[in-house]
Design a protein around this motif. Structure first.
Motif, mmCIF file in Angstrom:
data_model
loop_
_atom_site.group_PDB
_atom_site.id
_atom_site.type_symbol
_atom_site.label_atom_id
_atom_site.label_comp_id
_atom_site.label_asym_id
_atom_site.label_seq_id
_atom_site.Cartn_x
_atom_site.Cartn_y
_atom_site.Cartn_z
ATOM 1 N N MET A 21 -33.803 -17.565 -11.687
ATOM 2 C CA MET A 21 -32.548 -18.279 -11.907
ATOM 3 C C MET A 21 -32.420 -18.750 -13.354
ATOM 4 S SD MET A 21 -30.810 -17.829 -9.262
ATOM 5 C CE MET A 21 -29.440 -18.667 -9.995
ATOM 6 N N VAL A 22 -33.517 -19.161 -13.961
ATOM 7 C CA VAL A 22 -33.474 -19.568 -15.369
ATOM 8 C C VAL A 22 -33.076 -18.373 -16.236
ATOM 9 C CG1 VAL A 22 -34.933 -20.258 -17.332
ATOM 10 C CG2 VAL A 22 -35.048 -21.522 -15.164
ATOM 11 N N GLU A 23 -33.597 -17.216 -15.900
ATOM 12 C CA GLU A 23 -33.297 -16.012 -16.689
ATOM 13 C C GLU A 23 -31.886 -15.479 -16.408
ATOM 14 O OE1 GLU A 23 -34.578 -11.355 -16.955
ATOM 15 O OE2 GLU A 23 -36.119 -12.805 -16.373
ATOM 16 N N VAL A 24 -31.532 -15.354 -15.144
ATOM 17 C CA VAL A 24 -30.283 -14.685 -14.768
ATOM 18 C C VAL A 24 -29.124 -15.674 -14.642
ATOM 19 C CG1 VAL A 24 -29.221 -13.148 -13.058
ATOM 20 C CG2 VAL A 24 -31.622 -12.903 -13.605
ATOM 21 N N GLY A 25 -29.421 -16.952 -14.475
ATOM 22 C CA GLY A 25 -28.374 -17.965 -14.299
ATOM 23 C C GLY A 25 -27.285 -17.925 -15.361
ATOM 24 N N PRO A 26 -27.639 -17.893 -16.656
ATOM 25 C CA PRO A 26 -26.595 -17.832 -17.682
ATOM 26 C C PRO A 26 -25.711 -16.581 -17.572
ATOM 27 C CG PRO A 26 -28.669 -18.531 -18.651
ATOM 28 C CD PRO A 26 -28.965 -18.102 -17.233
ATOM 29 N N GLU A 27 -26.309 -15.455 -17.206
ATOM 30 C CA GLU A 27 -25.524 -14.224 -17.012
ATOM 31 C C GLU A 27 -24.534 -14.405 -15.855
ATOM 32 O OE1 GLU A 27 -27.642 -10.372 -16.939
ATOM 33 O OE2 GLU A 27 -29.430 -11.596 -17.344
ATOM 34 N N LEU A 28 -25.016 -15.018 -14.774
ATOM 35 C CA LEU A 28 -24.164 -15.239 -13.604
ATOM 36 C C LEU A 28 -23.038 -16.211 -13.928
ATOM 37 C CD1 LEU A 28 -27.021 -15.445 -10.977
ATOM 38 C CD2 LEU A 28 -25.277 -13.658 -11.086
ATOM 39 N N LEU A 29 -23.340 -17.246 -14.687
ATOM 40 C CA LEU A 29 -22.308 -18.200 -15.091
ATOM 41 C C LEU A 29 -21.246 -17.499 -15.935
ATOM 42 C CD1 LEU A 29 -21.207 -21.054 -15.136
ATOM 43 C CD2 LEU A 29 -22.700 -21.523 -17.096
ATOM 44 N N ASN A 30 -21.670 -16.660 -16.871
ATOM 45 C CA ASN A 30 -20.707 -15.890 -17.674
ATOM 46 C C ASN A 30 -19.872 -14.971 -16.785
ATOM 47 O OD1 ASN A 30 -21.455 -17.029 -20.113
ATOM 48 N ND2 ASN A 30 -23.003 -15.468 -20.527
ATOM 49 N N TYR A 31 -20.504 -14.350 -15.808
ATOM 50 C CA TYR A 31 -19.809 -13.471 -14.860
ATOM 51 C C TYR A 31 -18.689 -14.239 -14.159
ATOM 52 C CZ TYR A 31 -19.295 -10.529 -10.655
ATOM 53 O OH TYR A 31 -18.807 -9.765 -9.624
ATOM 54 N N PHE A 32 -19.022 -15.436 -13.651
ATOM 55 C CA PHE A 32 -18.017 -16.247 -12.968
ATOM 56 C C PHE A 32 -16.913 -16.690 -13.924
ATOM 57 C CE2 PHE A 32 -21.488 -17.515 -9.813
ATOM 58 C CZ PHE A 32 -21.000 -16.700 -8.813
ATOM 59 N N GLU A 33 -17.295 -17.184 -15.092
ATOM 60 C CA GLU A 33 -16.303 -17.723 -16.020
ATOM 61 C C GLU A 33 -15.365 -16.651 -16.553
ATOM 62 O OE1 GLU A 33 -18.707 -19.950 -18.786
ATOM 63 O OE2 GLU A 33 -18.582 -21.745 -17.515
ATOM 64 N N ARG A 34 -15.850 -15.424 -16.732
ATOM 65 C CA ARG A 34 -14.977 -14.339 -17.186
ATOM 66 C C ARG A 34 -13.929 -14.001 -16.127
ATOM 67 N NH1 ARG A 34 -19.689 -12.383 -19.648
ATOM 68 N NH2 ARG A 34 -20.250 -11.149 -17.845
ATOM 69 N N ARG A 35 -14.259 -14.270 -14.882
ATOM 70 C CA ARG A 35 -13.349 -13.908 -13.798
ATOM 71 C C ARG A 35 -12.446 -15.045 -13.341
ATOM 72 N NH1 ARG A 35 -17.171 -10.720 -14.492
ATOM 73 N NH2 ARG A 35 -17.127 -8.559 -13.855
ATOM 74 N N ILE A 36 -12.926 -16.279 -13.405
ATOM 75 C CA ILE A 36 -12.101 -17.379 -12.889
ATOM 76 C C ILE A 36 -11.863 -18.491 -13.895
ATOM 77 C CG2 ILE A 36 -12.797 -16.986 -10.499
ATOM 78 C CD1 ILE A 36 -14.500 -19.606 -10.825
ATOM 79 N N GLY A 37 -12.509 -18.448 -15.046
ATOM 80 C CA GLY A 37 -12.356 -19.540 -16.010
ATOM 81 C C GLY A 37 -13.168 -20.740 -15.551
ATOM 82 N N ASP A 38 -12.508 -21.882 -15.465
ATOM 83 C CA ASP A 38 -13.195 -23.106 -15.040
ATOM 84 C C ASP A 38 -13.658 -22.981 -13.597
ATOM 85 O OD1 ASP A 38 -12.774 -24.296 -17.478
ATOM 86 O OD2 ASP A 38 -10.908 -25.268 -16.864
ATOM 87 N N GLY A 39 -14.709 -23.680 -13.267
ATOM 88 C CA GLY A 39 -15.232 -23.650 -11.901
ATOM 89 C C GLY A 39 -16.431 -22.748 -11.742
ATOM 90 N N GLY A 40 -16.851 -22.101 -12.817
ATOM 91 C CA GLY A 40 -18.001 -21.215 -12.739
ATOM 92 C C GLY A 40 -19.279 -21.944 -12.348
ATOM 93 N N GLU A 41 -19.409 -23.201 -12.804
ATOM 94 C CA GLU A 41 -20.612 -23.974 -12.470
ATOM 95 C C GLU A 41 -20.708 -24.210 -10.972
ATOM 96 O OE1 GLU A 41 -18.281 -25.136 -14.644
ATOM 97 O OE2 GLU A 41 -19.273 -25.047 -16.594
ATOM 98 N N ASP A 42 -19.557 -24.505 -10.344
ATOM 99 C CA ASP A 42 -19.557 -24.734 -8.899
ATOM 100 C C ASP A 42 -19.976 -23.474 -8.142
ATOM 101 O OD1 ASP A 42 -18.714 -27.331 -9.296
ATOM 102 O OD2 ASP A 42 -16.590 -26.849 -9.009
ATOM 103 N N LEU A 43 -19.449 -22.337 -8.577
ATOM 104 C CA LEU A 43 -19.822 -21.084 -7.921
ATOM 105 C C LEU A 43 -21.293 -20.756 -8.158
ATOM 106 C CD1 LEU A 43 -16.677 -18.857 -8.497
ATOM 107 C CD2 LEU A 43 -17.598 -19.642 -6.311
#
Length: 172
Positions: A21-43
């Motif tokens: 999660m430490v390694e892939v977490g930032p990638e996943l957050l970017n994935y969410f934010e590119r698709r929905i904008g705000d709220g990526g942290e919640d997802l």
């Protein structure tokens, strides 16, 4: 000795999960934010909880584990889109049933009032489906009934709401 092995395995699983999660977490957050904008942290938080619950399914291969996490992320986004679509459809259908000259607040109050006047079982299925974003089958499982029963309840609730909202907009 057996208990120590289980504790050791659990510790290794936790460490592996944390490292991933430490390694892939930032990638996943970017994935969410590119698709929905705000709220990526919640997802991302929801993804982490889901992945932790399913930790036993986590592939051993690092790249497969990474892709497994992205699969969970994709499913979370799809579920969110479906929930928003259902919510939007209900809002549009209910808005059509309310007079055009009513304000948004008046519409919301009329809808909430109509839902509250439903039989509690019918009100629950409406709120589970449209406000909580569950499918009718999921709402049925939560209510402890088969999907066919849930569909029948949902249909009765829609008819009662349509009738209640039509009566409200009819001139007295």
């Amino acid at each position: 000795m057996h208990r120590d092995d289980a504790v050791s395995r659990r510790g290794r699983a936790e460490a592996r999960f944390t490292e991933l999660m430490v390694e892939v977490g930032p990638e996943l957050l970017n994935y969410f934010e590119r698709r929905i904008g705000d709220g990526g942290e919640d997802l991302l938080s929801e993804l982490m909880a889901t992945a932790w619950r399913r930790n036993a399914d986590l592939p051993m291969d690092h790249e497969q584990a990474r892709m497994w996490l992205f699969g969970i992320a994709r499913n979370l986004l799809r579920n969110g889109v479906r929930s928003n679509l259902r919510r939007s459809r209900l809002e549009n259908a209910l808005r059509d049933a309310i007079p055009a000259n009513g304000s948004d607040v008046a519409e919301q109050l009329a809808i909430r009032d109509a839902v509250q006047r439903l039989d509690p079982i019918l009100a629950e299925i409406v709120t589970l489906v449209h406000w909580e974003g569950l499918t009718i089958a999921e709402a049925g499982r939560l209510q402890g009934v088969p999907a066919s029963t849930a569909r029948g309840r949902y249909q009765r609730a829609r008819e009662a709401l349509r009738e209640a909202l039509t009566v409200q907009r009819s001139p007295a």
